[in-house]
Design a protein around this motif. Sequence first.
Motif, PDB file in Angstrom:
ATOM      1  N   LEU A 155      23.481  66.991  74.695  1.00  0.00           N
ATOM      2  CA  LEU A 155      24.135  66.831  75.995  1.00  0.00           C
ATOM      3  C   LEU A 155      23.574  67.824  77.015  1.00  0.00           C
ATOM      4  O   LEU A 155      23.450  69.009  76.738  1.00  0.00           O
ATOM      5  N   ILE A 156      23.248  67.320  78.206  1.00  0.00           N
ATOM      6  CA  ILE A 156      22.848  68.170  79.325  1.00  0.00           C
ATOM      7  C   ILE A 156      24.064  68.465  80.205  1.00  0.00           C
ATOM      8  O   ILE A 156      24.409  69.617  80.451  1.00  0.00           O
ATOM      9  N   VAL A 167      36.592  65.296  91.127  1.00  0.00           N
ATOM     10  CA  VAL A 167      35.438  65.084  90.249  1.00  0.00           C
ATOM     11  C   VAL A 167      34.790  66.429  89.916  1.00  0.00           C
ATOM     12  O   VAL A 167      34.632  67.293  90.782  1.00  0.00           O
ATOM     13  N   HIS A 168      34.425  66.593  88.646  1.00  0.00           N
ATOM     14  CA  HIS A 168      33.789  67.819  88.175  1.00  0.00           C
ATOM     15  C   HIS A 168      32.502  67.475  87.439  1.00  0.00           C
ATOM     16  O   HIS A 168      32.376  66.392  86.852  1.00  0.00           O
ATOM     17  N   ILE A 169      31.557  68.402  87.436  1.00  0.00           N
ATOM     18  CA  ILE A 169      30.355  68.289  86.614  1.00  0.00           C
ATOM     19  C   ILE A 169      30.354  69.459  85.643  1.00  0.00           C
ATOM     20  O   ILE A 169      30.413  70.627  86.055  1.00  0.00           O
ATOM     21  N   LEU A 170      30.298  69.147  84.357  1.00  0.00           N
ATOM     22  CA  LEU A 170      30.317  70.169  83.313  1.00  0.00           C
ATOM     23  C   LEU A 170      28.953  70.241  82.648  1.00  0.00           C
ATOM     24  O   LEU A 170      28.372  69.208  82.273  1.00  0.00           O
ATOM     25  N   ARG A 171      28.434  71.453  82.499  1.00  0.00           N
ATOM     26  CA  ARG A 171      27.227  71.668  81.728  1.00  0.00           C
ATOM     27  C   ARG A 171      27.583  71.758  80.245  1.00  0.00           C
ATOM     28  O   ARG A 171      28.751  71.923  79.880  1.00  0.00           O
ATOM     29  N   ASN A 172      26.593  71.658  79.399  1.00  0.00           N
ATOM     30  CA  ASN A 172      26.822  71.730  77.952  1.00  0.00           C
ATOM     31  C   ASN A 172      27.641  72.964  77.588  1.00  0.00           C
ATOM     32  O   ASN A 172      28.615  72.878  76.821  1.00  0.00           O
ATOM     33  N   TYR A 177      31.621  73.948  72.566  1.00  0.00           N
ATOM     34  CA  TYR A 177      31.583  73.074  71.401  1.00  0.00           C
ATOM     35  C   TYR A 177      31.644  73.840  70.083  1.00  0.00           C
ATOM     36  O   TYR A 177      31.056  74.913  69.922  1.00  0.00           O
ATOM     37  N   ALA A 178      32.371  73.246  69.130  1.00  0.00           N
ATOM     38  CA  ALA A 178      32.377  73.667  67.738  1.00  0.00           C
ATOM     39  C   ALA A 178      32.417  72.389  66.905  1.00  0.00           C
ATOM     40  O   ALA A 178      32.338  71.276  67.452  1.00  0.00           O
TER      41      ALA A 178
END
Length: 320
Positions: A155-156, A167-172, A177-178
């Motif tokens: 995922l980028i 609206v939001h933009i999330l980076r990796n 993440y786990a």
Amino acid sequence: MSGADILDALGAARADIRGVLEPDRMLADIAWFRVGGPADLLFQPADEEDLATFLAALPQDFPVMPIGLGSNLLVRDGGVPGVVVRLSARGFGKTVAEEGHRLRTGTAVPDVRLAKAAADAGLAGLAFYRGIPGGIGGALRMNAGAYGGETKDRLIEARAVDRKGQVHILRNEDFGYAYRHSEAPADLIFTEAVFQGEPGDPAEIREAMAKITESREATQPVKSRTGGSTFKNPPGGKAWQLVDQAGCRGLTIGGAQVSELHCNFLLNTGNATASDLERLGETVRARVLATSRVRLDWEIKRIGTWPAGVVIPEFTEAAA
């Protein structure tokens, strides 16, 4: 609360909503287990803008539950209060190859279709999605993975709409993440994602996907009414082995059964209720702890309420 109450609460904004609004929609028609009660209101937005309009207009104290393709999901028999949001393939089902060996995809795209689109574009590194039942939205939320790959590896970034319609933009790195888990805010509904691939030969990628398909069909009940893997693998172990060691292969409660083919799958043999399936899952967890001293955690997400008078005691170590 009823579906009519929710529609009334939208007020004048209802006229601006272009998606499908279905009061009292039975979710058993959607969930792969084919069990579960109704949503007070099922909303299928036309696109991201439509979703944002709806969420901005909906009173903040009304619960909202996004669901994807209905895999990895157990909907309880009493149904889901409030609004259930389901993204449609029409509004959220496109995949586009971009420069830099990247693939942009809507979150209603099935994982298997993402793998195919990557192969068609000659993008290696995403073939593992061929082995995951479900859609991209769920993959983002739970860091879905299989056959040596995980969502966090590729995922980028992802787009999402919050409970207020922003609206939001999330980076990796924003996902935290786990294993089969993310720390992304619970109120976000993902609408689009960008994945990083690598240059690859389409024929070789399709061959790898074919091997994954062959492996799944030989070892998993892919043609049954199931929700996919039921329990997360514990550290250093495999859930199916622990279930098997506890003597639960083929175990039944009502119309629910532990798969004979793969012990980490629960099946609706034809007339199961959601309560049958959850009772069976909790029974398996208790037996695994009793025999192996390992606590299994649910991978399948359980949502909704039970009808009046129905109680499913959740297994705990203290009660074992």
